[in-house]
Design an enzyme around this catalytic site. Structure first.
Site, PDB file in Angstrom:
ATOM      1  N   CYS A   1       0.966  -1.140  -0.149  1.00 54.67           N
ATOM      2  CA  CYS A   1      -0.457   0.052  -0.358  1.00 54.67           C
ATOM      3  C   CYS A   1       1.109   1.195   0.189  1.00 54.67           C
ATOM      4  CB  CYS A   1      -0.945  -0.294   1.340  1.00 54.67           C
ATOM      5  SG  CYS A   1      -1.769  -1.675   1.847  1.00 54.67           S
TER       6      CYS A   1
ATOM      7  N   CYS B   1     -13.716   0.628   7.932  1.00 57.53           N
ATOM      8  CA  CYS B   1     -12.673  -0.759   6.815  1.00 57.53           C
ATOM      9  C   CYS B   1     -13.134   0.128   5.621  1.00 57.53           C
ATOM     10  CB  CYS B   1     -13.151  -1.612   6.697  1.00 57.53           C
ATOM     11  SG  CYS B   1     -13.224  -2.621   7.987  1.00 57.53           S
TER      12      CYS B   1
ATOM     13  N   HIS C   1      -9.269   3.157  -1.656  1.00 54.50           N
ATOM     14  CA  HIS C   1      -7.885   2.607  -1.440  1.00 54.50           C
ATOM     15  C   HIS C   1      -7.154   2.129  -2.110  1.00 54.50           C
ATOM     16  CE1 HIS C   1      -3.984   1.094   0.242  1.00 54.50           C
ATOM     17  NE2 HIS C   1      -4.227   1.012   0.825  1.00 54.50           N
TER      18      HIS C   1
END
Lengths: 385, 385
Positions: free
Chosen positions: B85, B208, B334
């Site tokens: 990430c 989340c 994300h």
């Protein structure tokens, strides 16, 4: 710019490595290189890991920090770089850049791929992802296809014969028969190449590299500090890295990879030498025809003369310019992410005078790594002191 | 070292982008950044592309040369970097390194991920590959699992309450509601967070980040040349990049990511400033609890005080230190490889004084990117002139 030297190298055997995970493979090569360099982990300031497709092949991403942490490298910057089959040529180059620019004194560069544990279909799919998924690969044009077309074009354009191309395989398998780390250690005769199973016309089985596991690594050090660690540093005198089109339809000439030409020009310029000054080279023979286009793109022979050059023995072990004395990818195998650094491993061995198929008096060596159908290439020129 | 500035940024909308391939996504962000910088492609000397798992998710590797060639960048060095990430934080850092060291004048850095076109199972599997496949992930410990354990430990060790953690989501969704590029633009109430579907105890749905597509890019330039292109360059005054353990069982303290601490220390030292000098920060809130550990690891609050800090409004838009005014990963989504550069995009906007949720008088901003369960982190500190 500060001078850069290679002070240690490591390489696992290439081939099917059952029961060894990708992390352990990488660790094995890294530890061998650090041991060879006599460098403790505490002195490594940055780590680059070349890997092509570990997420797809072994469900492992984030490989640079994972390998580095297991190696005990401490909280240093660690980066996985990817450029298809040129991934670890790019890793090596980043070590060169960081030291040449004065940012680091010592960098560890490695490359790894674990391929044989994945299903054959998954490997084919992963390899195809090195091409352009949105155009050619979607149409089913995988790498044997692209290189088959390139071979056909080379034969048409320059009169290159099927036999000449096949002799690349004969030469490299002969060289590889002496290499204990090679995937294949059995020579093949020209008749065997010509009679082997058709893969993608005109490419046959022995024109192609196998699917292999493996890892390789090198410790890079500022040239002025190298003698603190070794009495035989090998200097990096030229480094090139360039891109080109990733598809056949964008190539101006199907027989030339612009990325290789540009990377080579950059490396020669930096080294201040010409192709004729090279004593030994490891070039990216992912297929037999790729060695022929490579020796042309690198300026060793005129464009179109690669076939006769191989047939005439110019590139043989005892020729004027030995190419792939290690056996090349055709013998060693092609664990994609490891290939670039395995070439460096071989050239360092040659320049130290301790290679298996030692080229007598080799002073300057070149390593040529290619990604995809010419999408990216790195060229490095190394010299003994 | 030569000073480095950001002279252009670009970012696609984040979310489900139907009918747009990964190459086009990356191109969109790159073109926006080049246009913003008023830099022609001919001046770009190197290109870095952060991407996590495109081979596994969209069957496309070799992405850096493919995007660069389509962009018309010419035969320059192009490299895809991966650190889970933190992939595009690492891409940005390489732009900084190459310019700071004097190797380049202008570098383009981008990040991209295309996730929503893959099957859900494939996405889960790809994301899990950011952990250690050979230990924890093999046992089924995916990321909601690791961060759930970290949250539980934080609550146990420091008395952090479920409500305090939930307020991270409330704050970031409130901020994101003004961000037209965010995946989610609808605020949520604390009761909604607390009552949302249980994902992995104690984490609930609104704790989340979603699965998203997106790309972001920045043009970096030598500080001394920046005024040739823009009247509002943003200077990069600190850059940190470090690794830590990739598994819970190797962490000395489950509530601290050593990689974040080390990267932050490196960046603060380089910038010659302290955490209290930061006016605005984008931190890696892949889960609500991750924002709390981040503001502690970055030194904004004492270890263990992250929960109360959020509850007391310290990190709110009108608080003493606004955190994630963009809405963070929790609102924006994300798209793994794009996240680091999207943070840079936001901080540059803040320091130019033109952000959506503008923090008044922001002079110094920080971007914190985290890979895996703390395997790798980058921290960048930017300043307006």
């Amino acid at each position: 710019m500060r001078g850069v030297s290679v002070i240690g190298v490591g390489c696992t055997p290439f081939g099917k490595q059952t029961g060894v995970g990708i992390t352990d493979l990488a660790l094995q090569a890294c530890r061998e290189a650090l041991h060879d360099a006599q460098v403790p982990t505490s002195l490594v300031q940055s780590f680059y890991l070349g890997n092509f497709a570990s997420e797809a092949l072994v469900h492992q991403g984030s490989l640079a920090p994972i390998v580095a942490y297991r190696l005990g490298l401490g909280p240093i910057p660690c980066t996985r770089v990817e450029g298809a089959c040129a991934s670890s040529g790019i890793a090596f180059r980043h070590g060169v850049l960081l030291i040449a620019s004065g940012l680091c004194d010592i960098v560890l560069a490695a490359g790894v791929e674990k391929m044989t544990s994945a299903e054959t279909g998954a490997v084919t799919e992963a390899l195809a992802s090195a091409g352009d998924a949105e155009s050619e690969m979607r149409l089913g044009l995988t790498f044997p296809g692209t290189f088959g077309i390139i071979m056909r074009r080379h034969m048409h354009q320059y009169g290159t014969t099927r036999e000449q191309v096949g002799m690349v395989s004969v030469k490299n398998r002969q060289n590889g028969s002496a290499n204990p780390k090679a995937h294949f250690q059995k020579p093949v005769a020209l008749e065997e190449v010509m009679g082997s199973r058709l893969i993608c016309d005109p490419l046959r089985l022995y024109d192609c590299t196998p699917i292999s596991d493996g890892a390789a690594a090198a410790v890079l050090c500022a040239a002025d500090l190298a003698s603190e660690f070794t009495q035989r540093p090998i200097d990096v005198i030229g480094s090139g890295h360039a891109i080109g089109p990733a598809t056949l339809f964008e190539m101006a000439d199907l027989t030339t990879f612009e990325a290789s030409v540009a990377a080579a020009q950059q490396a020669y310029r930096e080294a201040g030498i010409a192709p004729r000054d090279i004593d030994v080279a490891e070039v990216h023979d992912c297929f037999t025809i790729a060695e022929i286009t490579a020796i042309e793109d690198l300026g060793f022979v005129e464009k179109g003369k690669g076939g006769p050059a191989v047939a005439d023995g110019l590139t043989a072990l005892d020729g004027k310019l030995p190419i792939n004395p290690s056996g090349g990818l055709l013998s060693k195998g092609h664990p994609v992410g490891a290939t670039g650094l395995a070439q460096i491993y071989e050239i360092v061995g040659q320049l130290r005078g301790e290679a298996i198929n030692q080229v007598k008096g080799a002073q300057i060596g070149l390593a040529h790594n290619l990604g995809g159908t010419g999408a990216v290439s790195t060229v490095h020129i190394l010299k003994r002191r």
